[in-house]
Design an enzyme around this catalytic site. Structure first.
Site, PDB file in Angstrom:
ATOM      1  N   ASN A  22      39.206  20.863 -26.569  1.00 49.92           N
ATOM      2  CA  ASN A  22      38.812  20.525 -25.083  1.00 49.92           C
ATOM      3  C   ASN A  22      39.151  19.259 -24.552  1.00 49.92           C
ATOM      4  OD1 ASN A  22      37.085  20.079 -22.919  1.00 49.92           O
ATOM      5  ND2 ASN A  22      36.167  21.951 -23.305  1.00 49.92           N
ATOM      6  N   ASP A  28      38.535  17.757 -21.494  1.00 56.93           N
ATOM      7  CA  ASP A  28      37.957  17.695 -20.298  1.00 56.93           C
ATOM      8  C   ASP A  28      37.626  16.301 -20.281  1.00 56.93           C
ATOM      9  OD1 ASP A  28      37.817  20.419 -19.612  1.00 56.93           O
ATOM     10  OD2 ASP A  28      35.729  20.444 -20.163  1.00 56.93           O
ATOM     11  N   HIS A  29      37.366  15.505 -21.470  1.00 59.11           N
ATOM     12  CA  HIS A  29      36.851  14.136 -21.377  1.00 59.11           C
ATOM     13  C   HIS A  29      38.095  12.999 -21.406  1.00 59.11           C
ATOM     14  CE1 HIS A  29      32.989  15.607 -20.872  1.00 59.11           C
ATOM     15  NE2 HIS A  29      32.904  16.064 -21.952  1.00 59.11           N
ATOM     16  N   HIS A  49      37.821  23.003 -18.716  1.00 55.82           N
ATOM     17  CA  HIS A  49      36.778  23.482 -17.831  1.00 55.82           C
ATOM     18  C   HIS A  49      37.030  23.100 -16.427  1.00 55.82           C
ATOM     19  CE1 HIS A  49      31.945  24.239 -17.317  1.00 55.82           C
ATOM     20  NE2 HIS A  49      32.692  24.751 -16.290  1.00 55.82           N
ATOM     21  N   ARG A  85      35.330  22.628 -13.391  1.00 57.23           N
ATOM     22  CA  ARG A  85      34.161  22.900 -12.502  1.00 57.23           C
ATOM     23  C   ARG A  85      34.326  22.761 -11.279  1.00 57.23           C
ATOM     24  NH1 ARG A  85      29.293  21.629 -14.830  1.00 57.23           N
ATOM     25  NH2 ARG A  85      29.267  21.633 -17.208  1.00 57.23           N
ATOM     26  N   ARG A  94      34.508  17.461 -11.623  1.00 56.13           N
ATOM     27  CA  ARG A  94      34.006  16.159 -11.940  1.00 56.13           C
ATOM     28  C   ARG A  94      35.091  15.671 -12.926  1.00 56.13           C
ATOM     29  NH1 ARG A  94      28.664  17.698 -15.430  1.00 56.13           N
ATOM     30  NH2 ARG A  94      28.140  18.721 -13.536  1.00 56.13           N
ATOM     31  N   HIS A  95      35.718  16.409 -13.688  1.00 56.55           N
ATOM     32  CA  HIS A  95      36.749  15.897 -14.784  1.00 56.55           C
ATOM     33  C   HIS A  95      38.137  16.521 -14.748  1.00 56.55           C
ATOM     34  CE1 HIS A  95      34.890  19.390 -16.964  1.00 56.55           C
ATOM     35  NE2 HIS A  95      33.803  18.605 -17.407  1.00 56.55           N
ATOM     36  N   GLU A 140      38.026  27.790 -19.222  1.00 58.51           N
ATOM     37  CA  GLU A 140      36.326  27.960 -19.229  1.00 58.51           C
ATOM     38  C   GLU A 140      36.042  27.709 -17.540  1.00 58.51           C
ATOM     39  OE1 GLU A 140      34.784  25.071 -21.897  1.00 58.51           O
ATOM     40  OE2 GLU A 140      32.949  25.216 -20.465  1.00 58.51           O
ATOM     41  N   THR A 187      26.216  19.050 -19.398  1.00 57.54           N
ATOM     42  CA  THR A 187      27.461  19.708 -19.956  1.00 57.54           C
ATOM     43  C   THR A 187      26.948  21.031 -20.020  1.00 57.54           C
ATOM     44  OG1 THR A 187      28.610  20.118 -22.004  1.00 57.54           O
ATOM     45  CG2 THR A 187      26.561  19.176 -22.189  1.00 57.54           C
ATOM     46  N   THR A 188      27.443  21.966 -20.245  1.00 58.85           N
ATOM     47  CA  THR A 188      27.073  23.482 -20.335  1.00 58.85           C
ATOM     48  C   THR A 188      25.833  23.284 -21.165  1.00 58.85           C
ATOM     49  OG1 THR A 188      29.371  24.249 -20.120  1.00 58.85           O
ATOM     50  CG2 THR A 188      27.830  25.810 -20.554  1.00 58.85           C
ATOM     51  N   GLU A 228      32.018  33.810 -27.136  1.00 57.52           N
ATOM     52  CA  GLU A 228      32.200  32.199 -27.783  1.00 57.52           C
ATOM     53  C   GLU A 228      30.651  32.070 -28.069  1.00 57.52           C
ATOM     54  OE1 GLU A 228      33.989  28.960 -26.020  1.00 57.52           O
ATOM     55  OE2 GLU A 228      32.902  27.587 -26.578  1.00 57.52           O
ATOM     56  N   HIS A 269      30.834  24.037 -29.021  1.00 58.20           N
ATOM     57  CA  HIS A 269      29.870  23.213 -28.438  1.00 58.20           C
ATOM     58  C   HIS A 269      29.115  22.093 -29.383  1.00 58.20           C
ATOM     59  CE1 HIS A 269      27.247  21.077 -25.197  1.00 58.20           C
ATOM     60  NE2 HIS A 269      28.084  21.851 -24.176  1.00 58.20           N
ATOM     61  N   GLY A 270      29.262  20.895 -29.253  1.00 57.48           N
ATOM     62  CA  GLY A 270      28.507  19.990 -30.048  1.00 57.48           C
ATOM     63  C   GLY A 270      29.112  19.818 -31.509  1.00 57.48           C
ATOM     64  N   GLY A 326      35.489  19.208 -28.282  1.00 56.21           N
ATOM     65  CA  GLY A 326      35.950  18.455 -27.041  1.00 56.21           C
ATOM     66  C   GLY A 326      35.446  17.116 -27.395  1.00 56.21           C
ATOM     67  N   HIS A 327      34.020  16.940 -26.957  1.00 52.03           N
ATOM     68  CA  HIS A 327      33.525  15.337 -26.853  1.00 52.03           C
ATOM     69  C   HIS A 327      33.724  14.818 -28.186  1.00 52.03           C
ATOM     70  CE1 HIS A 327      29.981  12.676 -26.755  1.00 52.03           C
ATOM     71  NE2 HIS A 327      30.470  12.529 -25.437  1.00 52.03           N
TER      72      HIS A 327
HETATM   73  N1  PXP Z   1      32.641  25.600 -25.408  1.00 50.71           N
HETATM   74  C1  PXP Z   1      31.854  25.518 -24.272  1.00 50.71           C
HETATM   75  C2  PXP Z   1      31.719  26.891 -23.607  1.00 50.71           C
HETATM   76  C3  PXP Z   1      31.668  24.571 -23.421  1.00 50.71           C
HETATM   77  O1  PXP Z   1      31.450  24.236 -22.127  1.00 50.71           O
HETATM   78  C4  PXP Z   1      32.084  23.178 -24.234  1.00 50.71           C
HETATM   79  C5  PXP Z   1      31.982  21.807 -23.382  1.00 50.71           C
HETATM   80  O2  PXP Z   1      32.711  21.858 -22.628  1.00 50.71           O
HETATM   81  C6  PXP Z   1      32.712  23.216 -25.310  1.00 50.71           C
HETATM   82  C7  PXP Z   1      32.790  24.452 -26.181  1.00 50.71           C
HETATM   83  C8  PXP Z   1      32.988  21.996 -26.209  1.00 50.71           C
HETATM   84  O3  PXP Z   1      32.032  21.432 -26.540  1.00 50.71           O
HETATM   85  P1  PXP Z   1      32.063  19.689 -26.961  1.00 50.71           P
HETATM   86  O4  PXP Z   1      32.454  18.959 -25.918  1.00 50.71           O
HETATM   87  O5  PXP Z   1      30.544  19.506 -27.316  1.00 50.71           O
HETATM   88  O6  PXP Z   1      32.735  19.592 -28.234  1.00 50.71           O
END
Ligand code: PXP
Length: 242
Positions: free
Chosen positions: A7, A9-10, A43, A45, A49-50, A70, A100-101, A152, A191-192, A214-215
């Site tokens: 991901n 986005d950042h 994503h 949005r 924002r990104h 996304e 974040t989501t 997911e 996520h995370g 992503g992050h």
């Molecule tokens: N999956 C979804 C649905 C998300 O919203 C995100 C965050 O944008 C991720 C995965 C990736 O999460 P992370 O950035 O914490 O790795």
């Protein structure tokens, strides 16, 4: 076969901190694919924002592997996604004020709306749909009722948990993955996730197909890349002293 989707986005978050046009999320997507990512997630949005619209279309052009779009299920996003036709559209709950989501979709709440108004649009456009859901058997059964091909699993609660709470979350994720698989649903997750928590996750949860991170990857890229760029610049500056 399990695949990593990055991901990006950042990278856009960082780019947007200034108006210099870099770092470029499309370039980051290319680097990710050149180094083992099977695909890219972005994503778009509502508040942009990104990732911006130009980034999204740039990714559509540049990404050679899987492209996972996304988004929140708004009329605007449904229109963009239907025209873009990514490999996958992952629908998430989106709130303007969130950082974040924050969690999976509230399946009972969205069920009728998705069945009657959202899914027909994406089905008509031929875009496969994934729903971002909590690791709840009830929610996965609702996905099966909607004939969703992919889910997911939200790993955010697992990622932030420690000790027995983490073990409990792993159990929920495992059960959810098994139920999804039994219903013929592809199991993605994200996520995370990071270098610390990914191993127990992979060791305990079966039937995984795509992992979205992503992050943590972008943050680690900054910290691991910093020694290289600082020493290169320090050498350049030092050449002034020669
Ligand atoms: N999956 C979804 C649905 C998300 O919203 C995100 C965050 O944008 C991720 C995965 C990736 O999460 P992370 O950035 O914490 O790795």
């Amino acid at each position: 076969m399990l695949k990593l989707l990055v991901n990006i986005d950042h990278v856009a978050t960082l780019r947007n901190a200034r108006s210099e046009g870099y770092p470029d999320p499309v370039e980051a997507a290319k680097v990710s694919e050149d180094n083992g990512a099977a695909g890219i997630v972005f994503h778009l949005r509502e508040d942009r924002r990104h990732i911006k619209d130009e980034d999204a279309w740039g990714l559509k052009k540049a990404v050679k592997g899987l492209l996972d779009f996304e988004m929140g299920a708004t009329p605007e996003m449904l229109d963009i996604c239907s025209r873009m036709k990514p490999h996958l559209c992952t629908l998430v709950p989106e709130k303007r004020e969130e950082i974040t989501t924050e969690g999976g979709l509230n399946m009972s709440l969205i069920f009728d709306h998705y069945r009657d108004e959202v899914l027909p649009i994406l089905n008509e456009a031929g875009v496969p749909v994934s729903l971002f859901v909590e690791p709840s058997v009830k929610d996965i059964e609702l996905c099966a009722k909607l004939e969703i091909p992919v889910i997911e699993l939200h790993t955010g609660t697992y990622s932030n948990a420690t000790g027995s709470a983490q073990a409990h979350e792993l159990e929920r994720l495992k059960k959810a993955a098994i139920v999804a698989h039994e219903n013929g649903i592809q199991v993605n997750a994200g996520h995370g996730l990071n270098f610390k928590n990914i191993r127990p996750f992979l060791e305990n949860v079966p039937h995984l197909c795509e992992i979205s991170i992503g992050h943590a990857l972008i943050a680690d890229a900054v910290m691991r890349g910093l020694p290289v760029v600082v020493s290169e610049m320090a050498q350049l500056i030092d050449s002034y002293n020669q």
